[in-house]
Scaffold this motif. Structure first.
Motif, PDB file in Angstrom:
ATOM      1  N   UNK A 113     -70.511 -36.328  19.037  1.00 45.12           N
ATOM      2  CA  UNK A 113     -70.523 -37.781  18.780  1.00 45.12           C
ATOM      3  C   UNK A 113     -70.655 -38.045  17.283  1.00 45.12           C
ATOM      4  N   UNK A 114     -71.595 -37.335  16.633  1.00 44.94           N
ATOM      5  CA  UNK A 114     -71.787 -37.523  15.181  1.00 44.94           C
ATOM      6  C   UNK A 114     -70.526 -37.156  14.408  1.00 44.94           C
ATOM      7  N   UNK A 247     -75.750 -45.429   6.020  1.00 47.81           N
ATOM      8  CA  UNK A 247     -75.087 -44.139   6.272  1.00 47.81           C
ATOM      9  C   UNK A 247     -75.230 -43.657   7.706  1.00 47.81           C
ATOM     10  N   UNK A 248     -76.300 -44.084   8.383  1.00 50.62           N
ATOM     11  CA  UNK A 248     -76.607 -43.512   9.694  1.00 50.62           C
ATOM     12  C   UNK A 248     -76.625 -44.556  10.812  1.00 50.62           C
ATOM     13  N   UNK A 249     -77.409 -45.630  10.641  1.00 43.05           N
ATOM     14  CA  UNK A 249     -77.551 -46.603  11.732  1.00 43.05           C
ATOM     15  C   UNK A 249     -76.229 -47.313  12.008  1.00 43.05           C
ATOM     16  N   UNK A 250     -75.575 -47.801  10.947  1.00 42.48           N
ATOM     17  CA  UNK A 250     -74.320 -48.549  11.145  1.00 42.48           C
ATOM     18  C   UNK A 250     -73.251 -47.718  11.867  1.00 42.48           C
ATOM     19  N   UNK A 251     -72.934 -46.474  11.394  1.00 45.12           N
ATOM     20  CA  UNK A 251     -71.928 -45.704  12.121  1.00 45.12           C
ATOM     21  C   UNK A 251     -72.376 -45.292  13.528  1.00 45.12           C
ATOM     22  N   UNK A 252     -73.685 -45.115  13.731  1.00 44.24           N
ATOM     23  CA  UNK A 252     -74.179 -44.775  15.070  1.00 44.24           C
ATOM     24  C   UNK A 252     -73.951 -45.926  16.038  1.00 44.24           C
ATOM     25  N   UNK A 258     -67.839 -48.345  20.158  1.00 49.09           N
ATOM     26  CA  UNK A 258     -66.464 -47.843  20.289  1.00 49.09           C
ATOM     27  C   UNK A 258     -66.315 -46.893  21.473  1.00 49.09           C
ATOM     28  N   UNK A 259     -67.382 -46.126  21.756  1.00 45.27           N
ATOM     29  CA  UNK A 259     -67.328 -45.174  22.875  1.00 45.27           C
ATOM     30  C   UNK A 259     -67.401 -45.873  24.232  1.00 45.27           C
TER      31      UNK A 259
END
Length: 418
Positions: A113-114, A247-252, A258-259
């Motif tokens: 996922x990452x 860097x982390x929360x927004x794309x997560x 999206x998933x």
């Protein structure tokens, strides 16, 4: 908002803290906890004689008692599909479904996922057999992080310092029946816990905390489920926190949307602040234990209003934090995490100013408690000042006579010594 009855799933210190915080809300009539523990009655919570994996009985109870919504504490129930079962029965529940819960249930799934959604993490590789895993060690420097793929209660991670230790660990994990192992580069930097309340593509961030995973002082000994925590983090700058969000929360959160998970629950992000910026060590799909016990007391926002908005797809209120420091230290059974003592007499725990006890693995009666293995309870102090909160907790612990228990003496030092 009418007064409501709520149900919390789980039995430990995390569920104690969740149920206690929910019970403080003026919108609440009763908070039940299944199965809960005997210590919960000290906070006005009603334990139930229903196990967390008995979905049929839990659903029947929620229908009979007209429970407004259910808050799931433990990862096992989430990974087993409790949310799917409740939703199928037409009941409201806070937590991710079984598919999304794989973000905690499988390290390999989380890393894929990452990779897919460009969330920074350590260099890693997954192996399904002993021979290829031993060969794969050549691609990683020492120390190397070795992780069992599935749920391990926070204890399935070994940081091997030498090649022989790494080889022995890998061999042992496969011999114990692990089907997949993950090797990761060992990141360097301070570690932080971030809890994000997710409502599909919307989110709110709870107060941050720092956990202490190793059993003994100075981060020595085996990994545990956590030996103590504190919040806030005076050593973390606003700019560093903002970079974690960007860097982390927004794309997560974007990736969860999206998933197509329609994620309604907590995503816990274990972060390491490396020289190259923040990187994700792991995802959990629920609140952490012991961080929950220090994070929720710092929450000014009504937790019931926050979760009620989330499960009913209304705009969530903003997060407001109380301007206090909270520090908690776990009292664990001697021998934890490998061979914890069970059944030791604990006696009772006297009330003290600005000290709270969140009970976990205890049984018996309130005036004569016994340990039930593992982490027994958390002693929590709060004050305007982190040093004073730490002093209160250790002053209280020093007065206890618990020879068959132990605790760390350095919770909070990483902030105070910086």
């Amino acid at each position: 908002m009418e007064k409501m009855k709520l149900l919390v799933i789980g039995a430990g210190g995390r569920e104690f803290a969740i149920a206690k915080k929910l019970n403080e809300s003026p919108h609440v009539d009763t908070v039940y906890c299944a199965p809960g523990n005997i210590g919960m009655v000290t906070a006005g919570i009603v334990p139930l004689n229903i196990e967390e994996d008995d979905f049929e009985a839990l659903i029947q109870f929620a229908k009979d008692q007209q429970i407004a919504w259910t808050f799931v504490g433990p990862e096992d129930a989430l990974c087993a599909g409790i949310v799917d079962a409740f939703q199928k029965a037409g009941l409201k529940i806070f937590g991710p479904n079984q598919e999304a819960a794989q973000l905690e249930g499988s390290k390999d799934y989380a890393l894929n996922f990452m990779n897919e959604y460009h969330v920074p993490t350590a260099k890693h590789e997954t192996f399904t057999d002993l021979k290829s895993a031993l060969a794969g060690l050549n691609d990683f420097a020492r120390p190397v992080v070795i992780k069992a793929n599935g749920l391990q209660g926070g204890k399935g991670v070994v940081i091997a310092q030498t090649t022989p230790e790494a080889e022995d660990t890998i061999t042992e994990m496969f011999e114990l029946g692990e089907e997949k192992l993950v090797l990761e580069e060992c990141l360097v930097g301070p570690e932080y816990s971030m809890f994000v309340v997710v409502q599909d593509d919307q989110y709110r961030i709870l107060p941050m905390a720092q956990d202490h995973k190793r059993a003994y002082d100075g981060d020595k000994g085996p990994n545990t489920g956590g030996m103590g925590a504190y919040s806030p983090l005076p050593q973390l700058s606003d700019a560093e926190r903002q970079r974690m969000i960007d860097d982390v929360v927004e794309p997560t959160v974007s990736g969860l949307h999206q998933a197509g998970y329609n994620y309604h629950g907590i995503i816990y992000i274990g972060l390491m602040l490396t020289a190259a910026g923040p990187k994700v060590i792991e995802y959990n799909v629920r609140l952490g234990d012991p961080e929950t016990q220090v994070v929720l007391p710092r929450l000014q926002t009504d937790l019931v209003e926050l979760i009620d908005a989330n499960v009913n797809d209304r705009p969530m209120p903003a997060i407001e934090e109380r301007d206090i420091a909270v520090l908690g230290v776990i009292l664990a059974s001697k021998g934890y995490p490998k061979k914890p003592v069970h059944g030791q007499a604990l006696g009772s725990f006297p009330a003290a100013k600005d000290i709270a006890i969140d009970y976990a693995n205890v049984k018996g009666h309130l005036d004569e408690l016994h340990g039930d293995g593992g982490r027994l309870l958390m002693v929590i102090g709060e004050d305007a000042d982190l040093q004073k909160a730490q002093d209160k907790v250790y002053d209280y612990l020093a007065k206890l006579d618990e020879p068959e228990c132990f605790y760390r003496h350095d919770i909070g030092d990483k902030a105070l010594k910086n």
